[in-house]
Motif scaffolding. Structure first.
Motif, mmCIF file in Angstrom:
data_model
loop_
_atom_site.group_PDB
_atom_site.id
_atom_site.type_symbol
_atom_site.label_atom_id
_atom_site.label_comp_id
_atom_site.label_asym_id
_atom_site.label_seq_id
_atom_site.Cartn_x
_atom_site.Cartn_y
_atom_site.Cartn_z
ATOM 1 N N GLN A 27 0.826 -1.193 0.000
ATOM 2 C CA GLN A 27 0.000 0.000 0.000
ATOM 3 C C GLN A 27 0.873 1.260 0.000
ATOM 4 O O GLN A 27 1.990 1.257 0.525
ATOM 5 C CB GLN A 27 -0.924 0.026 1.227
ATOM 6 C CG GLN A 27 -1.889 -1.146 1.297
ATOM 7 C CD GLN A 27 -2.880 -1.177 0.152
ATOM 8 O OE1 GLN A 27 -3.235 -0.130 -0.403
ATOM 9 N NE2 GLN A 27 -3.334 -2.373 -0.209
ATOM 10 N N THR A 28 0.371 2.320 -0.594
ATOM 11 C CA THR A 28 1.089 3.591 -0.605
ATOM 12 C C THR A 28 1.367 4.058 0.828
ATOM 13 O O THR A 28 0.466 4.053 1.667
ATOM 14 C CB THR A 28 0.269 4.658 -1.343
ATOM 15 O OG1 THR A 28 0.043 4.229 -2.690
ATOM 16 C CG2 THR A 28 0.990 6.004 -1.345
ATOM 17 N N GLY A 29 2.630 4.418 1.100
ATOM 18 C CA GLY A 29 3.002 4.897 2.429
ATOM 19 C C GLY A 29 3.471 3.822 3.387
ATOM 20 O O GLY A 29 3.867 4.126 4.513
ATOM 21 N N GLU A 30 3.455 2.572 2.971
ATOM 22 C CA GLU A 30 3.934 1.492 3.832
ATOM 23 C C GLU A 30 5.454 1.401 3.806
ATOM 24 O O GLU A 30 6.097 1.730 2.805
ATOM 25 C CB GLU A 30 3.375 0.144 3.373
ATOM 26 C CG GLU A 30 2.001 -0.186 3.884
ATOM 27 C CD GLU A 30 1.664 -1.662 3.699
ATOM 28 O OE1 GLU A 30 1.391 -2.337 4.686
ATOM 29 O OE2 GLU A 30 1.661 -2.134 2.536
ATOM 30 N N LYS A 161 8.110 8.098 -6.090
ATOM 31 C CA LYS A 161 7.032 7.653 -5.209
ATOM 32 C C LYS A 161 7.484 6.530 -4.291
ATOM 33 O O LYS A 161 6.946 6.356 -3.194
ATOM 34 C CB LYS A 161 5.835 7.163 -6.046
ATOM 35 C CG LYS A 161 5.176 8.234 -6.901
ATOM 36 C CD LYS A 161 4.013 7.632 -7.675
ATOM 37 C CE LYS A 161 3.296 8.696 -8.501
ATOM 38 N NZ LYS A 161 2.162 8.122 -9.262
ATOM 39 N N LYS A 188 8.543 8.282 5.430
ATOM 40 C CA LYS A 188 7.290 7.575 5.677
ATOM 41 C C LYS A 188 6.185 8.546 6.090
ATOM 42 O O LYS A 188 5.036 8.438 5.624
ATOM 43 C CB LYS A 188 7.511 6.515 6.759
ATOM 44 C CG LYS A 188 6.289 5.648 7.046
ATOM 45 C CD LYS A 188 6.600 4.597 8.092
ATOM 46 C CE LYS A 188 5.350 3.795 8.428
ATOM 47 N NZ LYS A 188 5.598 2.807 9.491
ATOM 48 N N GLN A 189 6.516 9.501 6.954
ATOM 49 C CA GLN A 189 5.521 10.482 7.391
ATOM 50 C C GLN A 189 5.014 11.333 6.235
ATOM 51 O O GLN A 189 3.879 11.799 6.250
ATOM 52 C CB GLN A 189 6.121 11.368 8.477
ATOM 53 C CG GLN A 189 6.321 10.660 9.808
ATOM 54 C CD GLN A 189 7.068 11.514 10.820
ATOM 55 O OE1 GLN A 189 7.749 12.478 10.473
ATOM 56 N NE2 GLN A 189 6.951 11.152 12.093
ATOM 57 N N ASP A 190 5.876 11.515 5.228
ATOM 58 C CA ASP A 190 5.486 12.305 4.052
ATOM 59 C C ASP A 190 4.731 11.479 3.013
ATOM 60 O O ASP A 190 4.429 11.981 1.922
ATOM 61 C CB ASP A 190 6.721 12.935 3.413
ATOM 62 C CG ASP A 190 7.232 14.128 4.218
ATOM 63 O OD1 ASP A 190 6.551 14.536 5.168
ATOM 64 O OD2 ASP A 190 8.310 14.651 3.891
ATOM 65 N N GLY A 191 4.477 10.206 3.328
ATOM 66 C CA GLY A 191 3.629 9.390 2.467
ATOM 67 C C GLY A 191 4.338 8.576 1.405
ATOM 68 O O GLY A 191 3.687 7.978 0.538
ATOM 69 N N TYR A 192 5.674 8.535 1.444
ATOM 70 C CA TYR A 192 6.402 7.738 0.460
ATOM 71 C C TYR A 192 6.344 6.249 0.823
ATOM 72 O O TYR A 192 6.254 5.876 2.001
ATOM 73 C CB TYR A 192 7.862 8.174 0.367
ATOM 74 C CG TYR A 192 8.040 9.583 -0.169
ATOM 75 C CD1 TYR A 192 7.950 9.842 -1.539
ATOM 76 C CD2 TYR A 192 8.273 10.648 0.685
ATOM 77 C CE1 TYR A 192 8.109 11.127 -2.032
ATOM 78 C CE2 TYR A 192 8.430 11.939 0.207
ATOM 79 C CZ TYR A 192 8.342 12.175 -1.155
ATOM 80 O OH TYR A 192 8.496 13.451 -1.640
ATOM 81 N N THR A 193 6.405 5.414 -0.199
ATOM 82 C CA THR A 193 6.442 3.965 -0.008
ATOM 83 C C THR A 193 7.905 3.523 0.064
ATOM 84 O O THR A 193 8.719 3.943 -0.759
ATOM 85 C CB THR A 193 5.737 3.251 -1.169
ATOM 86 O OG1 THR A 193 4.395 3.747 -1.276
ATOM 87 C CG2 THR A 193 5.712 1.745 -0.939
ATOM 88 N N ASP A 209 5.995 -1.691 8.805
ATOM 89 C CA ASP A 209 4.557 -2.013 8.823
ATOM 90 C C ASP A 209 4.352 -3.519 8.658
ATOM 91 O O ASP A 209 3.583 -4.127 9.388
ATOM 92 C CB ASP A 209 3.835 -1.258 7.709
ATOM 93 C CG ASP A 209 3.810 0.236 7.969
ATOM 94 O OD1 ASP A 209 3.281 0.638 9.017
ATOM 95 O OD2 ASP A 209 4.334 0.997 7.139
#
Length: 488
Positions: A27-30, A161, A188-193, A209
């Motif tokens: 998933q995106t951000g994991e 990404k 990770k906090q900025d939403g990168y995978t 995660d």
């Protein structure tokens, strides 16, 4: 979102598939951890994701990999560069420029960004990753941790990404590893995978995660963070995994006693050294080592560990002080004849066209019998006719250790011998060192691997900027002190 759908891959030169029926959704951000024994397929999996497969490693592909619904297998490397960024174990392998600022700009320039856009991207990278202190410096003057931060910054400037980290902690001290964890947390906090291939897990235990155990080219098991951190030791070892909590080993440490009744003695008195036009990096170093000692040399990146090894092995001449062996003062040439260095990157010291030839290289007398005995002892007999370059990292390391055994070197130095090694290979190296120590060899080990130090060393020598540093017998109390220093 990244999706592997029944993905399999076979290298062009091989008969069997290295990856088999991989089904995985990220998933995106994991932040995903990929682990498993060396050779299980982890590297092939990330090569498939960052475009090295099939563009640079051709072979047979089955299934598909997609990012946000778009097949990555259909994209050119230039198209992938802005989507998936990779930070390799050795940052030097991805550097193209000689100074840091130009290296940060290199990817953007190759993507055809305008000057203004490139400057904006560099500024964002420097600000977000706190790299201002590294600008306009020579790449060659950076420590391992600093090089890695520049490598991360150069990838970050492209704003991909997905980030892939391949064994990122292998060459880092504890402070640099903490900094690496902070950068991963920021991304990770900025939403990168983020996908991390790693054997050392302690710095990831609050970030992961999910973790995936790879075995024989397939996904053996999936874990949540909590499940992974609670794997019982017996099961963990059966999987070939390192511990998540190396500091706990300190509580169970049993001192390795060496009576020192006889055998060789290596003594260092008042050793100092400085590179040209630089302040002293080593000052008034004093210590003593006896046959059978395994001394761990500890300290942060840049503390002088490699410099000390270079002086001890005769590659550098000391500014002042002396090195004695059995009471005799040694010149640099005599030190070179006395010792053997097993380098962190063994490719730099393998020269022959076969393993058997490598072990006998430079020997004046017939040593065929001893070479055979050594190959048997190191479980290398099956590879005696193989070219050293064709071996795995752990096998190459055993070849260099074998060369030291054949040459009867009374003093052997290991520089980060467990860099990038899984649990099984780490244990094998530890046992080899114990065997050498049992034969009366004096052994020095430069390492940031607390788990390995706890398992292997009988004494420690700390280099951390103090004027005079002496070796200490390794005790549970000293280990507990070290664990608080490194892991708190």
């Amino acid at each position: 979102m990244i999706t592997f759908e029944n993905f399999s891959f076979r290298y062009e030169e091989r008969d069997e598939f290295t990856l088999r029926d991989i089904n995985l959704t990220v998933q995106t951000g994991e932040l995903i951890l990929l682990t498993g024994r060396s050779g299980c397929g982890k590297t092939t999996l990330i090569r498939s994701l960052n475009g090295l497969i099939p563009h640079f490693y051709p072979g047979e592909i089955k299934g598909n990999i997609s990012l946000d619904g778009q097949s990555l297998l259909e994209l050119k490397p230039s198209e992938l560069a802005g989507k998936v960024g990779t930070v390799f174990q050795d940052p030097r392998s991805q550097f193209f420029m000689t100074d840091t600022t130009r290296e940060l700009a290199f990817g953007c320039e190759n993507m055809g960004f305008s000057r203004e856009k490139t400057i904006d991207r560099i500024a964002k990278s420097v600000t977000d990753l706190k790299l201002s202190g590294y600008l306009n410096r020579s790449i060659f003057d950076l420590s391992s941790g600093e090089k890695q931060q520049i490598a991360i910054g150069s990838v970050y400037a492209l704003l991909p990404k997905v980030y892939i980290f391949d064994e990122p902690s292998a060459n880092l001290d504890y402070d640099a590893t903490k900094r690496l964890a902070e950068i991963m947390k920021h991304l990770k906090q900025d939403g990168y995978t983020i996908l991390v291939v790693e054997h050392r897990f302690y710095y990831l235990k609050e970030l992961v995660d999910r973790a995936f155990l790879i075995q024989k080219g397939g996904i053996k098991q999936e874990f949540t963070r909590e499940q992974f951190c609670r794997i019982p030791d017996g099961i963990r070892i059966s999987y070939g995994l390192r511990t998540v909590y190396p500091e706990r080993d300190a509580r169970e440490y049993k001192a390795k006693l060496n009576v020192h009744e006889s055998g060789s003695v290596l003594k260092v008195e008042g050793l100092s050294f400085a590179y040209r036009k630089e302040p002293d990096i080593l000052r008034n170093i004093n210590f003593e080592a006896h046959g059978g000692d395994v001394i761990g040399i500890l300290g942060h990146n840049g503390a002088g560990k490699t410099t000390l090894l270079s002086i001890m092995t005769g590659l550098l001449k000391e500014k002042s002080g002396a090195v004695y062996y059995n009471g005799k003062k040694l010149s640099p040439r005599q030190r070179r004849n006395l010792s053997y260095l097993v380098m962190q990157d063994t490719d730099y010291q393998l020269f022959a066209s076969s393993v058997e030839e490598e072990l006998s290289l430079g020997m004046k007398e017939d040593c065929a019998e001893k070479v055979t005995e050594t190959l048997d002892a190191l479980e290398l007999n099956a590879y005696r006719e193989c070219h050293p370059a064709s071996l795995s990292g752990g096998q190459k390391q055993r070849v260099t250790i074998g060369a030291a055994i054949v040459k009867d070197s009374p003093v052997i130095y290991f520089d980060e011998p467990t860099s990038g090694l899984d649990y099984d290979s780490m244990v094998r190296v530890s046992r080899l060192i114990e065997q050498l120590a049992g034969a009366g060899v004096i052994i020095f080990v430069v390492s940031h691997d607390f788990e390995f130090i706890t398992r292997t060393c009988s004494e420690v020598l700390q280099l951390d900027g103090q004027d005079s540093i002496k070796n200490q017998i390794l005790t549970p109390e000293i280990l507990l002190s070290l664990s608080k220093q490194y892991f708190n």
